[in-house]
Design a protein around this motif. Structure first.
Motif, PDB file in Angstrom:
ATOM      1  N   SER A  67       0.819  -1.208   0.000  1.00  0.00           N
ATOM      2  CA  SER A  67       0.000   0.000   0.000  1.00  0.00           C
ATOM      3  C   SER A  67       0.857   1.264   0.000  1.00  0.00           C
ATOM      4  CB  SER A  67      -0.913   0.016   1.231  1.00  0.00           C
ATOM      5  OG  SER A  67      -1.630   1.229   1.308  1.00  0.00           O
ATOM      6  N   SER A  68       0.416   2.240  -0.801  1.00  0.00           N
ATOM      7  CA  SER A  68       1.105   3.530  -0.882  1.00  0.00           C
ATOM      8  C   SER A  68       0.245   4.651  -0.313  1.00  0.00           C
ATOM      9  CB  SER A  68       1.468   3.846  -2.339  1.00  0.00           C
ATOM     10  OG  SER A  68       0.299   3.850  -3.154  1.00  0.00           O
ATOM     11  N   GLN A  69      -0.723   4.292   0.523  1.00  0.00           N
ATOM     12  CA  GLN A  69      -1.617   5.291   1.099  1.00  0.00           C
ATOM     13  C   GLN A  69      -0.863   6.291   1.966  1.00  0.00           C
ATOM     14  OE1 GLN A  69      -4.792   3.601   3.394  1.00  0.00           O
ATOM     15  NE2 GLN A  69      -5.852   5.549   3.685  1.00  0.00           N
ATOM     16  N   LEU A  70       0.244   5.844   2.544  1.00  0.00           N
ATOM     17  CA  LEU A  70       1.040   6.731   3.388  1.00  0.00           C
ATOM     18  C   LEU A  70       1.590   7.915   2.594  1.00  0.00           C
ATOM     19  CD1 LEU A  70       2.376   7.198   6.182  1.00  0.00           C
ATOM     20  CD2 LEU A  70       4.311   5.844   5.356  1.00  0.00           C
ATOM     21  N   TYR A  71       1.878   7.689   1.296  1.00  0.00           N
ATOM     22  CA  TYR A  71       2.454   8.739   0.458  1.00  0.00           C
ATOM     23  C   TYR A  71       1.395   9.711  -0.061  1.00  0.00           C
ATOM     24  CZ  TYR A  71       6.243   5.313   0.395  1.00  0.00           C
ATOM     25  OH  TYR A  71       7.209   4.432   0.756  1.00  0.00           O
ATOM     26  N   GLU A  72       0.204   9.169  -0.400  1.00  0.00           N
ATOM     27  CA  GLU A  72      -0.855  10.009  -0.949  1.00  0.00           C
ATOM     28  C   GLU A  72      -2.187   9.311  -0.724  1.00  0.00           C
ATOM     29  OE1 GLU A  72      -3.739  11.857  -3.502  1.00  0.00           O
ATOM     30  OE2 GLU A  72      -3.158   9.743  -3.543  1.00  0.00           O
ATOM     31  N   SER A  73      -3.161  10.030  -0.181  1.00  0.00           N
ATOM     32  CA  SER A  73      -4.437   9.395   0.137  1.00  0.00           C
ATOM     33  C   SER A  73      -5.645  10.097  -0.477  1.00  0.00           C
ATOM     34  CB  SER A  73      -4.623   9.338   1.665  1.00  0.00           C
ATOM     35  OG  SER A  73      -4.616  10.657   2.216  1.00  0.00           O
ATOM     36  N   ARG A  74      -5.495  11.356  -0.883  1.00  0.00           N
ATOM     37  CA  ARG A  74      -6.652  12.104  -1.381  1.00  0.00           C
ATOM     38  C   ARG A  74      -7.214  11.476  -2.659  1.00  0.00           C
ATOM     39  NH1 ARG A  74      -7.311  15.898  -5.165  1.00  0.00           N
ATOM     40  NH2 ARG A  74      -5.056  15.965  -5.528  1.00  0.00           N
ATOM     41  N   LEU A  75      -6.362  11.258  -3.659  1.00  0.00           N
ATOM     42  CA  LEU A  75      -6.816  10.657  -4.906  1.00  0.00           C
ATOM     43  C   LEU A  75      -7.110   9.172  -4.737  1.00  0.00           C
ATOM     44  CD1 LEU A  75      -7.381  11.279  -7.859  1.00  0.00           C
ATOM     45  CD2 LEU A  75      -4.992  10.737  -8.374  1.00  0.00           C
TER      46      LEU A  75
ATOM     47  N   LEU B  40      -5.646   5.541 -10.777  1.00  0.00           N
ATOM     48  CA  LEU B  40      -4.581   4.923  -9.991  1.00  0.00           C
ATOM     49  C   LEU B  40      -3.238   5.034 -10.703  1.00  0.00           C
ATOM     50  CD1 LEU B  40      -6.392   1.698  -8.693  1.00  0.00           C
ATOM     51  CD2 LEU B  40      -5.687   3.683  -7.328  1.00  0.00           C
ATOM     52  N   ILE B  41      -3.247   4.833 -12.018  1.00  0.00           N
ATOM     53  CA  ILE B  41      -2.001   4.952 -12.778  1.00  0.00           C
ATOM     54  C   ILE B  41      -1.532   6.406 -12.811  1.00  0.00           C
ATOM     55  CG2 ILE B  41      -0.977   4.685 -15.064  1.00  0.00           C
ATOM     56  CD1 ILE B  41      -2.777   2.272 -15.489  1.00  0.00           C
ATOM     57  N   TRP B  42      -2.461   7.333 -12.989  1.00  0.00           N
ATOM     58  CA  TRP B  42      -2.119   8.755 -12.973  1.00  0.00           C
ATOM     59  C   TRP B  42      -1.505   9.155 -11.631  1.00  0.00           C
ATOM     60  CZ3 TRP B  42      -1.533  12.967 -15.892  1.00  0.00           C
ATOM     61  CH2 TRP B  42      -1.568  14.216 -15.264  1.00  0.00           C
ATOM     62  N   ARG B  43      -2.106   8.675 -10.554  1.00  0.00           N
ATOM     63  CA  ARG B  43      -1.582   8.966  -9.218  1.00  0.00           C
ATOM     64  C   ARG B  43      -0.186   8.381  -9.054  1.00  0.00           C
ATOM     65  NH1 ARG B  43      -1.506   5.404  -4.986  1.00  0.00           N
ATOM     66  NH2 ARG B  43      -1.234   6.314  -2.890  1.00  0.00           N
ATOM     67  N   ARG B  44       0.001   7.167  -9.535  1.00  0.00           N
ATOM     68  CA  ARG B  44       1.291   6.508  -9.384  1.00  0.00           C
ATOM     69  C   ARG B  44       2.372   7.181 -10.225  1.00  0.00           C
ATOM     70  NH1 ARG B  44       2.966   2.059  -6.968  1.00  0.00           N
ATOM     71  NH2 ARG B  44       0.838   1.708  -6.249  1.00  0.00           N
ATOM     72  N   ARG B  45       1.966   7.747 -11.358  1.00  0.00           N
ATOM     73  CA  ARG B  45       2.960   8.363 -12.243  1.00  0.00           C
ATOM     74  C   ARG B  45       3.309   9.790 -11.838  1.00  0.00           C
ATOM     75  NH1 ARG B  45       6.646   9.873 -13.990  1.00  0.00           N
ATOM     76  NH2 ARG B  45       7.544   9.832 -16.090  1.00  0.00           N
ATOM     77  N   THR B  46       2.354  10.516 -11.282  1.00  0.00           N
ATOM     78  CA  THR B  46       2.569  11.930 -10.988  1.00  0.00           C
ATOM     79  C   THR B  46       3.026  12.189  -9.560  1.00  0.00           C
ATOM     80  OG1 THR B  46       0.201  12.182 -10.461  1.00  0.00           O
ATOM     81  CG2 THR B  46       0.908  12.659 -12.722  1.00  0.00           C
ATOM     82  N   ASN B  47       2.865  11.216  -8.676  1.00  0.00           N
ATOM     83  CA  ASN B  47       3.298  11.391  -7.297  1.00  0.00           C
ATOM     84  C   ASN B  47       4.690  10.781  -7.128  1.00  0.00           C
ATOM     85  OD1 ASN B  47       3.474  10.447  -4.276  1.00  0.00           O
ATOM     86  ND2 ASN B  47       1.870  12.013  -4.331  1.00  0.00           N
ATOM     87  N   GLY B  48       5.653  11.611  -6.770  1.00  0.00           N
ATOM     88  CA  GLY B  48       7.037  11.158  -6.709  1.00  0.00           C
ATOM     89  C   GLY B  48       7.279   9.955  -5.824  1.00  0.00           C
ATOM     90  N   PRO B  49       6.912   9.999  -4.534  1.00  0.00           N
ATOM     91  CA  PRO B  49       7.147   8.842  -3.663  1.00  0.00           C
ATOM     92  C   PRO B  49       6.427   7.578  -4.135  1.00  0.00           C
ATOM     93  CG  PRO B  49       6.699  10.803  -2.367  1.00  0.00           C
ATOM     94  CD  PRO B  49       6.412  11.172  -3.787  1.00  0.00           C
ATOM     95  N   VAL B  50       5.201   7.738  -4.652  1.00  0.00           N
ATOM     96  CA  VAL B  50       4.459   6.575  -5.138  1.00  0.00           C
ATOM     97  C   VAL B  50       5.140   5.989  -6.366  1.00  0.00           C
ATOM     98  CG1 VAL B  50       2.245   5.744  -5.990  1.00  0.00           C
ATOM     99  CG2 VAL B  50       2.306   7.489  -4.208  1.00  0.00           C
ATOM    100  N   PHE B  51       5.605   6.857  -7.268  1.00  0.00           N
ATOM    101  CA  PHE B  51       6.286   6.372  -8.473  1.00  0.00           C
ATOM    102  C   PHE B  51       7.603   5.694  -8.130  1.00  0.00           C
ATOM    103  CE2 PHE B  51       9.036   7.063 -12.220  1.00  0.00           C
ATOM    104  CZ  PHE B  51       8.293   6.350 -13.154  1.00  0.00           C
ATOM    105  N   SER B  52       8.275   6.189  -7.110  1.00  0.00           N
ATOM    106  CA  SER B  52       9.539   5.573  -6.700  1.00  0.00           C
ATOM    107  C   SER B  52       9.327   4.166  -6.166  1.00  0.00           C
ATOM    108  CB  SER B  52      10.220   6.443  -5.639  1.00  0.00           C
ATOM    109  OG  SER B  52      10.516   7.724  -6.148  1.00  0.00           O
ATOM    110  N   ALA B  53       8.145   3.920  -5.607  1.00  0.00           N
ATOM    111  CA  ALA B  53       7.845   2.596  -5.064  1.00  0.00           C
ATOM    112  C   ALA B  53       7.273   1.652  -6.115  1.00  0.00           C
ATOM    113  CB  ALA B  53       6.853   2.726  -3.909  1.00  0.00           C
ATOM    114  N   THR B  54       7.174   2.111  -7.373  1.00  0.00           N
ATOM    115  CA  THR B  54       6.624   1.297  -8.454  1.00  0.00           C
ATOM    116  C   THR B  54       7.725   0.469  -9.095  1.00  0.00           C
ATOM    117  OG1 THR B  54       4.959   3.005  -8.900  1.00  0.00           O
ATOM    118  CG2 THR B  54       5.311   1.344 -10.596  1.00  0.00           C
ATOM    119  N   THR B  55       7.516  -0.837  -9.183  1.00  0.00           N
ATOM    120  CA  THR B  55       8.513  -1.744  -9.749  1.00  0.00           C
ATOM    121  C   THR B  55       8.166  -2.076 -11.204  1.00  0.00           C
ATOM    122  OG1 THR B  55       7.333  -3.733  -9.041  1.00  0.00           O
ATOM    123  CG2 THR B  55       8.874  -2.750  -7.470  1.00  0.00           C
ATOM    124  N   VAL B  56       9.087  -2.728 -11.893  1.00  0.00           N
ATOM    125  CA  VAL B  56       8.819  -3.200 -13.258  1.00  0.00           C
ATOM    126  C   VAL B  56       7.674  -4.200 -13.244  1.00  0.00           C
ATOM    127  CG1 VAL B  56       9.809  -4.414 -15.231  1.00  0.00           C
ATOM    128  CG2 VAL B  56      11.215  -2.792 -13.942  1.00  0.00           C
TER     129      VAL B  56
END
Length: 263
Positions: A56-64, A126-142
């Motif tokens: 879960s990446s809720q800690l990084y961003e929760s609004r969206l 969800l993909i938009w949030r993962r791509r535009t939020n720095g900490p969330v994108f950093s936690a995204t793996t291949v």
């Protein structure tokens, strides 16, 4: 005159001679997927219990996330229920219950369109949030990127079949009845007698949707989607969490207990 092949309690579809590729895709590949799915789940449970999570990446961003996650999951739930009903319940059973073809078609198109749009909208957010939020994108793996790609392809392919059926209805025709092809083939897999001819008679859109869906299930055990197989079975039997106050009550004891870390 085109010969007909019986499929489901007297219903028939145009006969299509299966090719060698059809036998591989619809007669062999489904069992490869089942073997990988079951074996992968067993392996993941035994050797990667710590990784059996959504990360879960809720800690990084929760609004969206509060908007996108419920939209995706509730839409997906309706999609799953629709697939279970359409694939497992034979056409003859719904007709015996008084559900006409027009009634079933209308419910499938209306609910399927709404659920598909909600699911697609949720995954896009969800993909938009993962791509535009720095900490969330950093936690995204291949692994996550591949999973998102296949998942979006499956949703788009499913929506395409729904829209094609709706378009055929609007033009006065009849869309492809997957319950006489895909559903018959799906049920035949579980009795170890895959009806390759039934699947070969389906349209390209449905074949593409099924193939992407099989690929997604094969990836299931090795992605964060594995959390779908989790259930809080032990939750009602968990031990109580004991809370102790830090407040001092001189009236209870004349001696003040000093904590070990206090000077």
């Amino acid at each position: 005159m085109i010969p007909m092949t019986p499929t489901d309690a007297g219903h028939a579809v145009d006969a299509v001679a299966p090719t060698a590729l059809d036998h591989i895709l619809w007669g062999v590949f489904p069992y490869v997927v089942l073997a990988v799915l079951v074996g992968g789940l067993v392996w993941r449970y035994r050797y990667d219990k710590f990784g059996w999570t959504t990360r879960s990446s809720q800690l990084y961003e929760s609004r969206l996330l509060r908007i996108a996650s419920p939209m995706f999951h509730f839409g997906l739930l309706v999609v799953i229920i629709g697939h279970v009903a359409g694939l497992l319940i034979p056409k003859s059973w719904t007709e015996a219950m008084g559900v006409t073809e027009d009634m079933y078609h209308f419910m499938a198109l209306s609910l399927g369109t709404v659920a598909g749009v909600c699911t697609l909208g949720g995954i896009v957010l969800l993909i938009w949030r993962r791509r535009t939020n720095g900490p969330v994108f950093s936690a995204t793996t291949v692994n996550d990127k591949v999973m998102y790609l296949v998942l979006v392809m499956a949703i788009l392919a499913g929506l395409a079949t729904t829209l094609l059926s709706a378009g055929a209805d609007l033009t006065g025709g009849h869309g492809h009845d997957y319950r006489e092809t895909v559903s018959v083939w799906f049920r035949s897999i579980w009795i170890l007698r895959p009806d390759v001819a039934a699947m070969a008679a389906s349209t390209f859109a449905f074949k593409l949707h099924v193939m992407v869906g099989l690929t997604l299930f094969m990836l299931f055990p090795f992605t964060r989607l594995v959390h779908a197989f989790s259930a809080p079975v032990q939750y009602p039997f968990r031990p109580y969490v004991v809370y102790r106050t830090r407040d001092q009550h001189p009236n209870r004891s004349e001696r003040v207990v000093r904590r070990g870390w206090e000077g």
